[in-house]
Enzyme design. Structure first.
Site, PDB file in Angstrom:
ATOM      1  CB  SER A 100      -0.875  -0.009   1.263  1.00  0.00           C
ATOM      2  OG  SER A 100      -1.331   1.280   1.579  1.00  0.00           O
ATOM      3  CE1 TYR A 140      -6.415   4.739  -0.895  1.00  0.00           C
ATOM      4  CE2 TYR A 140      -4.578   4.427   0.608  1.00  0.00           C
ATOM      5  CZ  TYR A 140      -5.876   4.142   0.222  1.00  0.00           C
ATOM      6  OH  TYR A 140      -6.626   3.260   0.955  1.00  0.00           O
ATOM      7  CB  THR A 200      -7.142   2.693  -4.092  1.00  0.00           C
ATOM      8  OG1 THR A 200      -6.404   1.471  -4.013  1.00  0.00           O
ATOM      9  CG2 THR A 200      -8.355   2.611  -3.183  1.00  0.00           C
ATOM     10  CE  LYS A 215      -7.908  -2.881  -3.015  1.00  0.00           C
ATOM     11  NZ  LYS A 215      -8.339  -1.963  -1.969  1.00  0.00           N
ATOM     12  CG  HIS A 240     -11.290   0.451   0.923  1.00  0.00           C
ATOM     13  ND1 HIS A 240     -10.587   1.178   0.015  1.00  0.00           N
ATOM     14  CD2 HIS A 240     -10.504   0.425   2.041  1.00  0.00           C
ATOM     15  CE1 HIS A 240      -9.432   1.578   0.547  1.00  0.00           C
ATOM     16  NE2 HIS A 240      -9.361   1.126   1.778  1.00  0.00           N
TER      17      HIS A 240
END
Ligand SMILES: Cc1cc2nc3c(=O)[nH]c(=O)nc-3n(C[C@H](O)[C@H](O)[C@H](O)COP(=O)(O)O)c2cc1C
Length: 418
Positions: free
Chosen positions: A137, A161, A187, A277, A301
């Site tokens: 992540s 992100y 995402t 995503k 999520h």
């Protein structure tokens, strides 16, 4: 009727009295008791302070999205095929141009070293050993380069992100590309932060604070705190040296202005596969295919953003029929059993991701716990496939599964789009 009796035969007795050698390794002893992911969750809960455990386990608002996602996997019926000889079961798949030994991989999760100090090192090395992909992540607590170093031969994926600071985001894309990560997840279900009630109620903070409440909570969980206090400080490894506090950074991460324009820019920067995503409608799945992505993840999520969001597993058959020929379809949210993975593949998913399951393993026993999570899922997948009469993943098909409908829309004619 009289039963003929005899004195016990010493040889037979000796056979019966074969005691198992005691397991001296306490982590192994603990993990040996886990037969399911739910068992790993129970061990994790016992060993992890309440605030980080709840941060992992919880979802947003009334936690309805997550409960429904779990329910959807329970509400299926499998249809086995009989008398189909199979001597070996092949669980491997090709996903985005390369193999995975199992039909699932590890989803991106932030703050993993807070759950247990080994964090992403445990996840990436366990994934590498099992031959499945690991996703790091943006909010990971181990750097892109360190993940590569602990999983040098395996597949590493990076989740992005797109933050308010676009340059910072793009620099991560470049670092992941030069470290040889083959797939980028963009995402898109976090324009703003979801409301996780458990965190507010627990006074959860990152990093965790020592208050009277947390000290009391620490007493039965000394190992977590010893690890926490004696290993390098918790930080967002990919975002280190950016100045600012942790809360400044979190405030930077969610940006309501992200759009398809960002997707275009990332496409230019990223040489590998791009997967979006957080797709939650058939129309958006189609839009992403039109935008030229390599794959989508049907995901809400893990129920941690919009509550009462569509259940990804319910969405799957329609999305497969709309765009399955044109893109790679992955799915997550609520997967806690190998049979869930098999059901998703039967209904057309190309790959499945697990979030909480890997973190429960991590909290239950570090690297050995993640290995155990993979082993449990692996055996459940093999058993389910064997009992269904499928000797490889490609043989799984919609005839193997019926989804029962618990809820159905009252009025679909008013819908304009979905
Ligand atoms: C503790 C935790 C942290 C997460 N952090 C991220 C993240 O940083 N980026 C992201 O795209 N998804 C994140 N997710 C969502 C997961 O990638 C995944 O979509 C979700 O966990 C799937 O549901 P499951 O937990 O039921 O498997 C996180 C999930 C959890 C549980």
């Amino acid at each position: 009727m009289s039963i003929k009796r005899q004195l016990p035969n010493p040889k037979e007795l000796r056979e019966l009295l074969k005691f198992k050698k005691p397991e001296l390794d306490s982590v192994k002893r603990r993990l040996n008791k886990a037969l399911t992911i739910d068992d790993l969750r129970r061990i994790a809960k016992r060993r992890t302070p309440k605030a980080p455990f709840d941060y992992t386990d919880g979802s947003a608002e009334g936690e309805i999205s997550y409960a429904r996602a779990r329910q959807a996997f329970e509400d299926i019926e499998f249809h086995p095929e009989i008398l189909k000889p199979a001597t070996e079961i092949d669980t491997s798949v090709q996903i985005l141009g390369a193999p995975s030994a199992l039909p699932f991989g590890i989803a991106p999760t932030g703050f993993s070293r807070m759950m247990q100090t080994e964090g992403e090192v445990a996840g990436a090395s366990a994934a590498g050993a099992a031959g499945i992909p690991f996703t790091l992540s943006t909010l990971g607590t181990v750097s892109i380069e360190e993940v590569k170093s602990v999983n040098p031969q395996g597949r590493n994926w990076f989740q992005l992100y797109v933050m308010k600071d676009r340059e910072m985001s793009y620099s991560l894309v470049e670092r992941a590309a030069s470290a040889g990560f083959d797939t980028l997840f963009f995402t898109v279900d976090t324009p703003i932060a979801g409301n996780r009630m458990r965190d507010t109620r627990n006074g959860f903070s990152i990093p965790p604070q020592l208050t009277a409440k947390t000290v009391l909570d620490a007493i039965p969980r000394p190992e977590w705190w010893i690890n926490f206090l004696t290993t390098p400080q918790l930080e967002f490894a990919s975002l280190a040296n950016t100045g600012g506090t942790v809360s400044d950074l979190i405030g930077q991460v969610f940006d309501p202005t992200i759009s398809e324009a960002d997707l275009k820019i990332i496409r230019e920067l990223w040489p590998g596969n791009i997967v979006v995503k957080g797709v939650q409608t058939v129309a958006d799945a189609q839009r992403m295919v039109d935008a030229g992505v390599d794959g989508i993840v049907l995901s809400n999520h893990g129920g941690r953003q919009l509550d009462r969001a569509p259940v990804p597993f319910h969405l799957l058959p329609e999305v497969v029929s709309a765009v399955g020929q044109h893109t790679t379809i992955m799915l997550d949210t609520g997967v806690t059993n190998g049979a869930d993975v098999v059901a998703a593949h039967a209904l057309g998913a190309d790959f499945v991701l697990v979030g909480r399951a890997w973190l429960y393993g991590l909290m239950a026993g570090g690297r050995a716990g993640v290995d155990k999570m993979i082993e449990i899922m692996d055996s459940e997948i093999r058993r389910t496939m064997g009992l269904l009469g499928a000797s490889n993943v490609a043989e799984l098909n919609p005839d193997h599964v019926t989804q029962f409908a618990r809820l159905a829309p009252r009025n679909t004619t008013l819908s304009t789009k979905h």
